[in-house]
Scaffold this motif. Structure first.
Motif, PDB file in Angstrom:
ATOM      1  N   VAL A 276       0.829  -1.209   0.000  1.00 36.49           N
ATOM      2  CA  VAL A 276       0.000   0.000   0.000  1.00 36.49           C
ATOM      3  C   VAL A 276       0.863   1.260   0.000  1.00 36.49           C
ATOM      4  O   VAL A 276       2.053   1.220   0.331  1.00 36.49           O
ATOM      5  CB  VAL A 276      -0.946   0.020   1.219  1.00 36.49           C
ATOM      6  N   LYS A 277       0.237   2.366  -0.357  1.00 38.85           N
ATOM      7  CA  LYS A 277       0.936   3.651  -0.344  1.00 38.85           C
ATOM      8  C   LYS A 277       1.101   4.129   1.100  1.00 38.85           C
ATOM      9  O   LYS A 277       0.315   3.766   1.977  1.00 38.85           O
ATOM     10  CB  LYS A 277       0.157   4.684  -1.154  1.00 38.85           C
ATOM     11  N   PRO A 278       2.118   4.927   1.368  1.00 34.27           N
ATOM     12  CA  PRO A 278       2.344   5.399   2.740  1.00 34.27           C
ATOM     13  C   PRO A 278       1.270   6.402   3.172  1.00 34.27           C
ATOM     14  O   PRO A 278       0.578   6.992   2.346  1.00 34.27           O
ATOM     15  CB  PRO A 278       3.727   6.058   2.655  1.00 34.27           C
ATOM     16  N   GLY A 279       1.164   6.548   4.480  1.00 31.26           N
ATOM     17  CA  GLY A 279       0.209   7.508   5.022  1.00 31.26           C
ATOM     18  C   GLY A 279      -0.406   7.075   6.335  1.00 31.26           C
ATOM     19  O   GLY A 279      -0.613   7.891   7.236  1.00 31.26           O
ATOM     20  N   GLU A 280      -0.685   5.783   6.457  1.00 32.50           N
ATOM     21  CA  GLU A 280      -1.294   5.252   7.685  1.00 32.50           C
ATOM     22  C   GLU A 280      -0.206   4.789   8.659  1.00 32.50           C
ATOM     23  O   GLU A 280       0.958   4.620   8.300  1.00 32.50           O
ATOM     24  CB  GLU A 280      -2.220   4.091   7.367  1.00 32.50           C
ATOM     25  N   LYS A 281      -0.616   4.561   9.915  1.00 33.67           N
ATOM     26  CA  LYS A 281       0.269   4.013  10.929  1.00 33.67           C
ATOM     27  C   LYS A 281      -0.431   2.892  11.682  1.00 33.67           C
ATOM     28  O   LYS A 281      -1.662   2.849  11.749  1.00 33.67           O
ATOM     29  CB  LYS A 281       0.714   5.109  11.912  1.00 33.67           C
ATOM     30  N   THR A 282       0.354   1.985  12.252  1.00 32.00           N
ATOM     31  CA  THR A 282      -0.212   0.911  13.056  1.00 32.00           C
ATOM     32  C   THR A 282      -0.673   1.477  14.401  1.00 32.00           C
ATOM     33  O   THR A 282      -0.415   2.635  14.731  1.00 32.00           O
ATOM     34  CB  THR A 282       0.826  -0.190  13.321  1.00 32.00           C
ATOM     35  N   ASP A 283      -1.345   0.643  15.184  1.00 31.33           N
ATOM     36  CA  ASP A 283      -1.796   1.080  16.512  1.00 31.33           C
ATOM     37  C   ASP A 283      -0.616   1.457  17.393  1.00 31.33           C
ATOM     38  O   ASP A 283      -0.764   2.256  18.335  1.00 31.33           O
ATOM     39  CB  ASP A 283      -2.614  -0.027  17.174  1.00 31.33           C
ATOM     40  N   GLN A 284       0.556   0.888  17.090  1.00 28.90           N
ATOM     41  CA  GLN A 284       1.760   1.201  17.869  1.00 28.90           C
ATOM     42  C   GLN A 284       2.492   2.432  17.325  1.00 28.90           C
ATOM     43  O   GLN A 284       3.524   2.835  17.874  1.00 28.90           O
ATOM     44  CB  GLN A 284       2.721   0.001  17.868  1.00 28.90           C
ATOM     45  N   GLY A 285       1.975   3.001  16.241  1.00 31.29           N
ATOM     46  CA  GLY A 285       2.588   4.197  15.685  1.00 31.29           C
ATOM     47  C   GLY A 285       3.640   3.951  14.629  1.00 31.29           C
ATOM     48  O   GLY A 285       4.339   4.882  14.217  1.00 31.29           O
ATOM     49  N   TYR A 286       3.766   2.699  14.147  1.00 34.58           N
ATOM     50  CA  TYR A 286       4.757   2.388  13.120  1.00 34.58           C
ATOM     51  C   TYR A 286       4.183   2.711  11.740  1.00 34.58           C
ATOM     52  O   TYR A 286       3.017   2.414  11.462  1.00 34.58           O
ATOM     53  CB  TYR A 286       5.169   0.922  13.186  1.00 34.58           C
ATOM     54  N   ILE A 413      13.257  -4.843  12.924  1.00 37.19           N
ATOM     55  CA  ILE A 413      12.455  -5.275  11.772  1.00 37.19           C
ATOM     56  C   ILE A 413      10.971  -5.230  12.122  1.00 37.19           C
ATOM     57  O   ILE A 413      10.131  -4.835  11.301  1.00 37.19           O
ATOM     58  CB  ILE A 413      12.877  -6.690  11.324  1.00 37.19           C
ATOM     59  N   GLY A 414      10.642  -5.610  13.353  1.00 38.16           N
ATOM     60  CA  GLY A 414       9.251  -5.603  13.787  1.00 38.16           C
ATOM     61  C   GLY A 414       8.612  -4.223  13.757  1.00 38.16           C
ATOM     62  O   GLY A 414       7.385  -4.096  13.663  1.00 38.16           O
ATOM     63  N   LYS A 415       9.409  -3.182  13.804  1.00 40.49           N
ATOM     64  CA  LYS A 415       8.895  -1.810  13.762  1.00 40.49           C
ATOM     65  C   LYS A 415       8.853  -1.259  12.332  1.00 40.49           C
ATOM     66  O   LYS A 415       8.063  -0.371  12.032  1.00 40.49           O
ATOM     67  CB  LYS A 415       9.771  -0.907  14.621  1.00 40.49           C
ATOM     68  N   LEU A 416       9.727  -1.793  11.472  1.00 41.97           N
ATOM     69  CA  LEU A 416       9.875  -1.252  10.123  1.00 41.97           C
ATOM     70  C   LEU A 416       9.223  -2.099   9.038  1.00 41.97           C
ATOM     71  O   LEU A 416       9.125  -1.664   7.887  1.00 41.97           O
ATOM     72  CB  LEU A 416      11.369  -1.103   9.808  1.00 41.97           C
ATOM     73  N   MET A 417       8.756  -3.296   9.386  1.00 40.06           N
ATOM     74  CA  MET A 417       8.332  -4.257   8.370  1.00 40.06           C
ATOM     75  C   MET A 417       7.033  -3.889   7.658  1.00 40.06           C
ATOM     76  O   MET A 417       6.681  -4.518   6.670  1.00 40.06           O
ATOM     77  CB  MET A 417       8.173  -5.646   9.012  1.00 40.06           C
ATOM     78  N   TYR A 418       6.316  -2.881   8.130  1.00 45.16           N
ATOM     79  CA  TYR A 418       5.097  -2.454   7.462  1.00 45.16           C
ATOM     80  C   TYR A 418       5.373  -1.429   6.367  1.00 45.16           C
ATOM     81  O   TYR A 418       4.516  -1.193   5.509  1.00 45.16           O
ATOM     82  CB  TYR A 418       4.117  -1.863   8.479  1.00 45.16           C
ATOM     83  N   SER A 419       6.565  -0.844   6.389  1.00 45.13           N
ATOM     84  CA  SER A 419       6.905   0.190   5.410  1.00 45.13           C
ATOM     85  C   SER A 419       8.149  -0.125   4.591  1.00 45.13           C
ATOM     86  O   SER A 419       8.354   0.472   3.538  1.00 45.13           O
ATOM     87  CB  SER A 419       7.107   1.537   6.118  1.00 45.13           C
ATOM     88  N   ASP A 420       8.981  -1.061   5.052  1.00 47.09           N
ATOM     89  CA  ASP A 420      10.189  -1.452   4.321  1.00 47.09           C
ATOM     90  C   ASP A 420      10.075  -2.895   3.840  1.00 47.09           C
ATOM     91  O   ASP A 420       9.440  -3.730   4.503  1.00 47.09           O
ATOM     92  CB  ASP A 420      11.433  -1.324   5.206  1.00 47.09           C
ATOM     93  N   ALA A 421      10.709  -3.184   2.719  1.00 43.80           N
ATOM     94  CA  ALA A 421      10.774  -4.569   2.245  1.00 43.80           C
ATOM     95  C   ALA A 421      11.604  -5.394   3.229  1.00 43.80           C
ATOM     96  O   ALA A 421      12.557  -4.883   3.829  1.00 43.80           O
ATOM     97  CB  ALA A 421      11.389  -4.619   0.853  1.00 43.80           C
ATOM     98  N   VAL A 422      11.249  -6.672   3.389  1.00 46.46           N
ATOM     99  CA  VAL A 422      11.948  -7.553   4.327  1.00 46.46           C
ATOM    100  C   VAL A 422      12.237  -8.882   3.639  1.00 46.46           C
ATOM    101  O   VAL A 422      11.380  -9.428   2.937  1.00 46.46           O
ATOM    102  CB  VAL A 422      11.113  -7.811   5.609  1.00 46.46           C
ATOM    103  N   LEU A 423      13.441  -9.416   3.854  1.00 45.62           N
ATOM    104  CA  LEU A 423      13.791 -10.734   3.334  1.00 45.62           C
ATOM    105  C   LEU A 423      13.447 -11.759   4.409  1.00 45.62           C
ATOM    106  O   LEU A 423      14.163 -11.929   5.385  1.00 45.62           O
ATOM    107  CB  LEU A 423      15.273 -10.806   2.964  1.00 45.62           C
ATOM    108  N   TYR A 424      12.321 -12.408   4.205  1.00 45.30           N
ATOM    109  CA  TYR A 424      11.777 -13.353   5.184  1.00 45.30           C
ATOM    110  C   TYR A 424      12.123 -14.799   4.804  1.00 45.30           C
ATOM    111  O   TYR A 424      12.546 -15.091   3.687  1.00 45.30           O
ATOM    112  CB  TYR A 424      10.262 -13.255   5.233  1.00 45.30           C
ATOM    113  N   GLY A 425      11.861 -15.703   5.743  1.00 52.24           N
ATOM    114  CA  GLY A 425      11.897 -17.132   5.491  1.00 52.24           C
ATOM    115  C   GLY A 425      10.589 -17.743   5.942  1.00 52.24           C
ATOM    116  O   GLY A 425      10.152 -17.529   7.069  1.00 52.24           O
ATOM    117  N   PHE A 426       9.928 -18.469   5.046  1.00 55.30           N
ATOM    118  CA  PHE A 426       8.694 -19.176   5.382  1.00 55.30           C
ATOM    119  C   PHE A 426       8.751 -20.572   4.768  1.00 55.30           C
ATOM    120  O   PHE A 426       9.786 -21.006   4.284  1.00 55.30           O
ATOM    121  CB  PHE A 426       7.467 -18.410   4.864  1.00 55.30           C
ATOM    122  N   GLY A 427       7.634 -21.260   4.759  1.00 60.33           N
ATOM    123  CA  GLY A 427       7.575 -22.588   4.154  1.00 60.33           C
ATOM    124  C   GLY A 427       6.952 -23.602   5.087  1.00 60.33           C
ATOM    125  O   GLY A 427       7.574 -24.021   6.053  1.00 60.33           O
TER     126      GLY A 427
END
Length: 541
Positions: A276-286, A413-427
């Motif tokens: 999504v485009k920037p503008g909103e914040k999480t409940d924690q303010g991130y 990462i937990g504070k920035l992961m809503y606005s920055d790309a993150v290299l995750y591991g899943f599976g």
């Protein structure tokens, strides 16, 4: 996100010192049956270093065993090496037409390792205990559990849930009579092995459960050492281990008397691109959103610019496969999601058509005054993710996209992961992971849909998959959520991720030791290799 919880590595010197202590014993004071024995000395015993120490112990109701065999406990159902469903504790099972009632009939010859019989009441107790723990085991859709005698149990669900079968294949059954506050350290179960000794930070010793109802394992005793990858490799080279997990960086080095076995996996690494485009914040303010990655042309162009086979060859030493989804090769994977990557011409065309052009000649495209530049975060200290991030940045640069790779702590990462790309591991071996990553309901929930992806059509396909009463229908709906010909989560659709590679799980295995046919491993190396432990044996005898 299992890397966050991995056992912290010790130094090579300390780990090797601990290994020598373990192998040599303590001046005759220790009991002989409490010392690791090498296979060369006793062919029915094994010494292994295959993964990190389970921090929470061996309690299935809090998560032990859900990414591999619980070993000490049994499950109602299990998956074969081809991922098909088979009976374990269950003699048979059925699903009602409305998809809300699962009935399981238990075999009547099962005993726990303490000699007490396993009954339907123990199954009910296990699922209710898992629900009360608020753990990673999600049983919130269960409305009621009914016991009919000792051998039948009925699960009544609030809503149909096709993925409920995964709980039946992964949740180990614990005994109501022997479950207490110290169960995680002293587990009692009906699995092929029982815990003999746990020296925290050093080793776990297990022995064959002679009351086990299934195929008798060849090995009567196994010792699992908790060593860093460096220390495990050194111990294997010195001939001390029968099996050792190794990273791909060690795979080219020959070890006398051992071979490298590669288990295919869906243990993937991928780049989450904020949607999504920037503008909103999480409940924690991130902050939420990113001005660059919210553009479809950027997300698709990046996917096409990345040469995944080059990442496999150059960073994983060839031990892996290109990744196009979070579930490549599993029964719910849509093979139409595969595309020709490493295509810079295609990437350039997508960017141009999307209005991104390099107007100032610096090699980076722009649109409406915004440069195609964004940060890519990875957990500091993870060398594989760092290498992937830097390589991806180099490839993106050729397409005119500037990626700034940066190692961060998980807290950051937990504070920035809503606005920055993150290299995750899943599976995961459960399609519910797709739901967690892509459902609108999971936007901003934990580490799942941190990019705030949302697509009504994808939501509808996944909801249909969850409510399906037939497995074939569920598989078809999951596949359509990835690409239905018009939209989906794949690169042909919204491309909210740039999946990179699936990492092979590599093990040094002593010559002559057969570890059977491994099914596709999930995220997190180590214990899943023991999923088929009953099949392990020496083939030169």
């Amino acid at each position: 996100m299992s890397n966050k919880r991995y056992w912290q590595r010790t130094t090579l010197l300390l780990a090797l010192s601990a290994l020598l202590v373990i192998l040599s014993g303590c001046s005759g004071a220790a009991k002989p049956d409490r010392q690791p024995v090498q296979a060369a000395e006793a062919k029915d015993e094994l010494l292994l270093a295959v993964g990190s120490e389970p921090e929470g112990g061996f309690d299935p109701t809090t998560g032990w065993g859900r990414y591999g065999s619980p070993m000490f406990q049994s499950t109602l159902l299990k998956r074969n090496s081809d991922m098909s469903i088979a009976n374990d504790l269950a003699k048979k099972y059925s699903l009602s037409e409305d998809g809300k009632q699962w009935t399981v009939e238990l075999r009547d010859d099962v005993k726990f390792s303490d000699g007490k019989p396993l009954t339907a009441s123990d199954v009910k107790f296990t699922f209710e205990t898992a629900g009360s723990k608020g753990s990673a085991i999600d049983v919130t859709n269960i409305a009621a559990i009914t016991v009919n005698g000792d051998d039948e149990i009925v699960f009544s669900l609030k809503e149909p849930q096709s993925t409920f079968i995964t709980l039946l294949t992964s949740l180990g059954i614990v005994p109501e009579h022997a479950y207490g506050g110290d169960y995680a350290s002293h587990p009692v179960g009906s699995g092929p092995y029982k815990l003999v000794q746990w020296d925290r930070g050093q080793q776990v010793i297990v022995a064959y459960n002679d009351l086990y109802y299934g195929d008798k394992p060849f090995f009567k005793k196994m010792t699992f050492l908790f060593l860093s990858e460096d220390a495990a490799f050194a111990a294997a080279k010195s001939g001390q281990l029968d099996v050792a997990y190794i990273p791909s960086a060690f795979s080219k080095q020959e070890v006398k008397g051992m071979r490298v076995e590669a288990a295919k996996s869906v243990d993937n690494r991928g780049i989450m691109l904020p949607y999504v485009k920037p503008g909103e914040k999480t409940d924690q303010g991130y902050p939420i959103g990113n001005a660059v990655t919210s553009d479809l042309a950027i997300r698709q162009a990046l996917n096409y610019a990345l040469d995944r086979q080059a990442l496999v060859d150059g960073i994983l030493e060839g031990h892996g496969t290109p990744a196009y989804t979070v579930n490549d090769g599993l029964p719910w994977w849509n093979p139409d999601t595969v595309f020709q990557d490493g295509d810079l011409a295609k990437a350039a065309k997508l960017l141009e058509d999307g209005g991104w052009k390099d107007t100032d000649g610096d090699g980076i495209v722009e649109k409406n005054g915004v440069k195609a530049q964004f940060s890519l975060l990875y957990p500091a200290g993870d060398m594989t993710r760092q290498s992937l991030a830097l390589a991806a940045a180099d490839m993106a640069k050729e397409a005119g996209i500037q990626i700034d790779a940066a190692g961060k702590s998980w807290d950051d990462i937990g504070k920035l992961m809503y606005s920055d790309a993150v290299l995750y591991g899943f599976g995961s071996q459960d399609p519910i992971e797709m739901y967690n990553l892509y459902s609108s309901k999971f936007r901003g929930v934990d580490y799942n849909n941190s990019g705030y992806y949302s697509n009504a059509a994808v939501d509808e396909w996944m909801d249909k998959a969850l409510r399906a009463t037939k497995e074939k229908d569920a598989m078809d709906y999951w596949k359509k959520s990835q690409w239905d010909g018009k939209t989906g989560t794949s690169v042909q659709g919204d491309a909210p991720w740039a999946w990179l590679v699936n990492i092979d799980h590599l093990y040094l295995v002593k010559d002559g030791l057969d570890i059977g046919k491994q099914k596709i491993h999930p995220h997190g190396h180590g214990w899943p290799v023991t999923n088929n432990i009953e099949q392990w044996r020496w083939i030169n005898e």
